[in-house]
Design a protein around this motif. Structure first.
Motif, PDB file in Angstrom:
ATOM      1  N   PRO A   1       1.023  -1.161  -0.037  1.00 44.07           N
ATOM      2  CA  PRO A   1       0.189  -0.027  -0.038  1.00 44.07           C
ATOM      3  C   PRO A   1       0.817   1.231   0.020  1.00 44.07           C
ATOM      4  O   PRO A   1       1.930   1.310   0.877  1.00 44.07           O
ATOM      5  CB  PRO A   1      -0.910  -0.233   1.144  1.00 44.07           C
ATOM      6  N   ALA A   2       0.445   2.100  -0.866  1.00 44.40           N
ATOM      7  CA  ALA A   2       1.478   3.517  -1.069  1.00 44.40           C
ATOM      8  C   ALA A   2       1.087   4.349   0.389  1.00 44.40           C
ATOM      9  O   ALA A   2       2.148   5.054   0.726  1.00 44.40           O
ATOM     10  CB  ALA A   2       1.224   3.927  -2.295  1.00 44.40           C
ATOM     11  N   TYR A   3       0.057   4.180   0.892  1.00 39.62           N
ATOM     12  CA  TYR A   3      -0.284   4.941   2.076  1.00 39.62           C
ATOM     13  C   TYR A   3      -1.295   4.246   2.925  1.00 39.62           C
ATOM     14  O   TYR A   3      -2.180   3.876   2.642  1.00 39.62           O
ATOM     15  CB  TYR A   3      -1.295   6.291   1.761  1.00 39.62           C
ATOM     16  N   SER A   4      -0.719   3.741   4.232  1.00 41.26           N
ATOM     17  CA  SER A   4      -1.524   2.782   5.020  1.00 41.26           C
ATOM     18  C   SER A   4      -1.192   3.546   6.381  1.00 41.26           C
ATOM     19  O   SER A   4      -1.116   2.799   7.592  1.00 41.26           O
ATOM     20  CB  SER A   4      -0.816   1.631   5.010  1.00 41.26           C
ATOM     21  N   VAL A   5      -1.436   4.724   6.517  1.00 43.41           N
ATOM     22  CA  VAL A   5      -1.523   5.402   8.002  1.00 43.41           C
ATOM     23  C   VAL A   5      -2.757   5.155   8.560  1.00 43.41           C
ATOM     24  O   VAL A   5      -3.893   5.065   7.948  1.00 43.41           O
ATOM     25  CB  VAL A   5      -1.470   6.904   7.466  1.00 43.41           C
ATOM     26  N   LEU A   6      -2.701   4.503   9.766  1.00 45.66           N
ATOM     27  CA  LEU A   6      -3.818   3.990  10.424  1.00 45.66           C
ATOM     28  C   LEU A   6      -4.180   5.199  11.596  1.00 45.66           C
ATOM     29  O   LEU A   6      -3.322   5.437  12.367  1.00 45.66           O
ATOM     30  CB  LEU A   6      -3.654   2.618  11.129  1.00 45.66           C
ATOM     31  N   SER A   7      -5.489   5.381  11.917  1.00 44.81           N
ATOM     32  CA  SER A   7      -5.736   6.377  12.777  1.00 44.81           C
ATOM     33  C   SER A   7      -6.164   5.433  14.141  1.00 44.81           C
ATOM     34  O   SER A   7      -6.859   4.528  14.023  1.00 44.81           O
ATOM     35  CB  SER A   7      -7.236   7.144  12.275  1.00 44.81           C
ATOM     36  N   SER A   8      -5.628   5.749  15.263  1.00 44.52           N
ATOM     37  CA  SER A   8      -5.920   4.922  16.581  1.00 44.52           C
ATOM     38  C   SER A   8      -6.657   5.796  17.563  1.00 44.52           C
ATOM     39  O   SER A   8      -6.858   5.379  18.500  1.00 44.52           O
ATOM     40  CB  SER A   8      -4.374   5.026  17.100  1.00 44.52           C
ATOM     41  N   LYS A   9      -7.481   6.850  16.841  1.00 46.45           N
ATOM     42  CA  LYS A   9      -8.512   7.383  17.753  1.00 46.45           C
ATOM     43  C   LYS A   9      -9.761   6.569  18.466  1.00 46.45           C
ATOM     44  O   LYS A   9      -9.855   6.756  19.536  1.00 46.45           O
ATOM     45  CB  LYS A   9      -8.995   8.418  16.893  1.00 46.45           C
ATOM     46  N   LYS A  10     -10.120   5.716  17.555  1.00 46.35           N
ATOM     47  CA  LYS A  10     -11.222   4.821  18.265  1.00 46.35           C
ATOM     48  C   LYS A  10     -10.530   4.027  19.601  1.00 46.35           C
ATOM     49  O   LYS A  10     -11.532   3.917  20.600  1.00 46.35           O
ATOM     50  CB  LYS A  10     -11.771   3.993  17.160  1.00 46.35           C
ATOM     51  N   LEU A  11      -9.438   3.444  19.559  1.00 44.45           N
ATOM     52  CA  LEU A  11      -9.091   2.719  20.550  1.00 44.45           C
ATOM     53  C   LEU A  11      -8.576   3.530  21.710  1.00 44.45           C
ATOM     54  O   LEU A  11      -9.185   3.243  22.933  1.00 44.45           O
ATOM     55  CB  LEU A  11      -7.520   1.970  20.153  1.00 44.45           C
ATOM     56  N   LEU A  12      -8.246   4.671  21.363  1.00 42.67           N
ATOM     57  CA  LEU A  12      -7.969   5.862  22.682  1.00 42.67           C
ATOM     58  C   LEU A  12      -9.322   6.202  23.236  1.00 42.67           C
ATOM     59  O   LEU A  12      -9.347   6.257  24.476  1.00 42.67           O
ATOM     60  CB  LEU A  12      -7.254   7.077  21.953  1.00 42.67           C
ATOM     61  N   ALA A  13     -10.346   6.301  22.420  1.00 45.24           N
ATOM     62  CA  ALA A  13     -11.609   6.621  23.128  1.00 45.24           C
ATOM     63  C   ALA A  13     -12.306   5.450  23.649  1.00 45.24           C
ATOM     64  O   ALA A  13     -12.796   5.708  24.809  1.00 45.24           O
ATOM     65  CB  ALA A  13     -12.533   7.027  21.850  1.00 45.24           C
ATOM     66  N   ALA A  14     -12.173   4.249  23.287  1.00 49.86           N
ATOM     67  CA  ALA A  14     -12.825   3.136  24.000  1.00 49.86           C
ATOM     68  C   ALA A  14     -11.991   2.799  25.276  1.00 49.86           C
ATOM     69  O   ALA A  14     -12.676   2.268  26.224  1.00 49.86           O
ATOM     70  CB  ALA A  14     -12.917   2.045  22.963  1.00 49.86           C
ATOM     71  N   TYR A  15     -10.774   2.610  24.819  1.00 52.84           N
ATOM     72  CA  TYR A  15      -9.563   1.987  26.095  1.00 52.84           C
ATOM     73  C   TYR A  15      -8.723   2.680  26.636  1.00 52.84           C
ATOM     74  O   TYR A  15      -7.832   2.143  27.231  1.00 52.84           O
ATOM     75  CB  TYR A  15      -9.284   0.560  25.283  1.00 52.84           C
ATOM     76  N   GLY A  16      -8.685   4.183  26.121  1.00 54.62           N
ATOM     77  CA  GLY A  16      -7.723   4.747  26.855  1.00 54.62           C
ATOM     78  C   GLY A  16      -6.179   4.750  26.422  1.00 54.62           C
ATOM     79  O   GLY A  16      -5.353   5.071  27.152  1.00 54.62           O
ATOM     80  N   VAL A  17      -6.171   4.209  25.430  1.00 55.63           N
ATOM     81  CA  VAL A  17      -4.507   3.463  24.681  1.00 55.63           C
ATOM     82  C   VAL A  17      -3.976   4.573  23.702  1.00 55.63           C
ATOM     83  O   VAL A  17      -4.689   4.719  22.648  1.00 55.63           O
ATOM     84  CB  VAL A  17      -4.715   2.155  24.373  1.00 55.63           C
ATOM     85  N   ALA A  18      -2.956   5.293  24.277  1.00 52.78           N
ATOM     86  CA  ALA A  18      -2.465   6.333  23.202  1.00 52.78           C
ATOM     87  C   ALA A  18      -1.523   5.744  22.364  1.00 52.78           C
ATOM     88  O   ALA A  18      -1.235   4.472  22.284  1.00 52.78           O
ATOM     89  CB  ALA A  18      -1.775   7.171  23.852  1.00 52.78           C
ATOM     90  N   PRO A  19      -1.500   6.288  20.843  1.00 55.47           N
ATOM     91  CA  PRO A  19      -0.815   5.412  19.918  1.00 55.47           C
ATOM     92  C   PRO A  19       0.685   5.354  20.367  1.00 55.47           C
ATOM     93  O   PRO A  19       1.241   6.170  21.199  1.00 55.47           O
ATOM     94  CB  PRO A  19      -0.881   6.562  18.670  1.00 55.47           C
TER      95      PRO A  19
END
Length: 296
Positions: A265-283
């Motif tokens: 994939p030329a661009y495979s940047v993943l947003s981790s915002k959902k995990l931060l909101a649900a479980y408080g886990v920062a990227p």
């Protein structure tokens, strides 16, 4: 809580072992040598005999290019294995935490991928991983699918270790500069998985309290970069800490200059915002992880 970790011999599996030992959490580690994840008879006995409360599946076929010529093996490990584990977890009514990849996307997007974005793998590896995700969703209601990317650590084979080795052998290197993603330290992924498993266990124990947020999540590094940028950052930190006597010249090359059997994939940047909101886990802070790894 008693966690079963499959794929314990891989870089994430070894980081999970470190994390579980450090936190004093009861666990059972299974490497490929110990048991095949498709061997439900053996796994069922382990789950029943040990009172396993959740399974973390870190087992995966990760040879992206080799998968193009070994589709059956990639499917067996990345799709059939997770399907077998999902059915097992469903029978015992326990959660399955399954690790997936950014390769489920085609890489044509220009903004960070969300969990709801359309998937579209471009190769055998990505397709097998996506099929594995779908199997887990189909067979196990209590699932966490954690997609991650560009994994590096002190264990196994990975980009960071390869770059450091090449830097000691060569003065000049060509590194791809038109593929973008988020480097992710396996130790941070392990910490995230153990945190989620603990939260799920608490939710199971306390039906009226903590809520179990099952589903698909992304967890990756906090900063997008190209492979060229990642390599440059590794060399600068390694030189600063005396790991490298000199920094090699890093030439930016294109994907076309470095053809591989599998399309990346030329661009495979993943947003981790959902995990931060649900479980408080920062990227994952990959620069801090690089610093610590090189210091050690």
């Amino acid at each position: 809580m008693h966690l079963l970790v499959t794929g314990a011999g891989g870089q994430l599996g070894q980081c999970l072992a470190d994390q579980l030992k450090a936190q004093g959490i009861t666990h059972t580690l299974l490497s490929r040598q110990d048991a095949d994840i498709n061997d439900t008879v053996v796994l069922e006995k382990i789950v029943a005999d040990n009172g396993i409360t959740a399974i973390i599946n870190a087992a995966a076929y990760t040879a992206v290019d080799k998968a193009e010529s070994e589709p059956e093996l990639a499917k067996r490990i990345n799709e059939d294995g997770p399907a077998a584990l999902a059915k097992l977890c469903s029978r015992f009514d326990i959660p399955l935490l399954h690790v997936s990849t950014d390769y489920v996307f085609d890489g044509n997007q220009e903004t960070p991928y969300l969990e709801t974005d359309q998937t579209g793998p471009t190769g055998v590896y990505g397709q097998a991983k996506l099929d594995g995700e779908l199997a887990v969703q189909r067979h196990c209601p209590k699932h966490i699918i954690l997609r991650t990317a560009w994994v590096f650590s002190e264990y196994g084979n990975n980009f960071m270790k390869t770059m450091l080795r090449l830097a000691k052998e060569r003065d000049t290197l060509g590194v791809v500069a038109d593929q973008f993603g988020c480097p992710t330290y396996a130790g941070d992924i392990a910490k995230a998985l153990v945190h989620i498993a603990t939260q799920l266990h608490t939710a199971e124990q306390n039906k009226s309290g903590t809520q179990a947020h099952y589903g698909v999540y992304h967890y990756a590094g906090n900063e997008a970069v190209s492979w060229h940028g990642f390599a440059t950052a590794i060399f600068e930190e390694a030189h600063k800490q005396g790991v490298l006597k000199s920094v090699p010249t890093v030439n930016a090359i294109s994907t076309a200059d470095y053809p591989t059997p599998a399309k990346r994939p030329a661009y495979s940047v993943l947003s981790s915002k959902k995990l931060l909101a649900a479980y408080g886990v920062a990227p994952s802070d990959w620069r801090v992880a690089c610093h610590k790894l090189l210091a050690n």
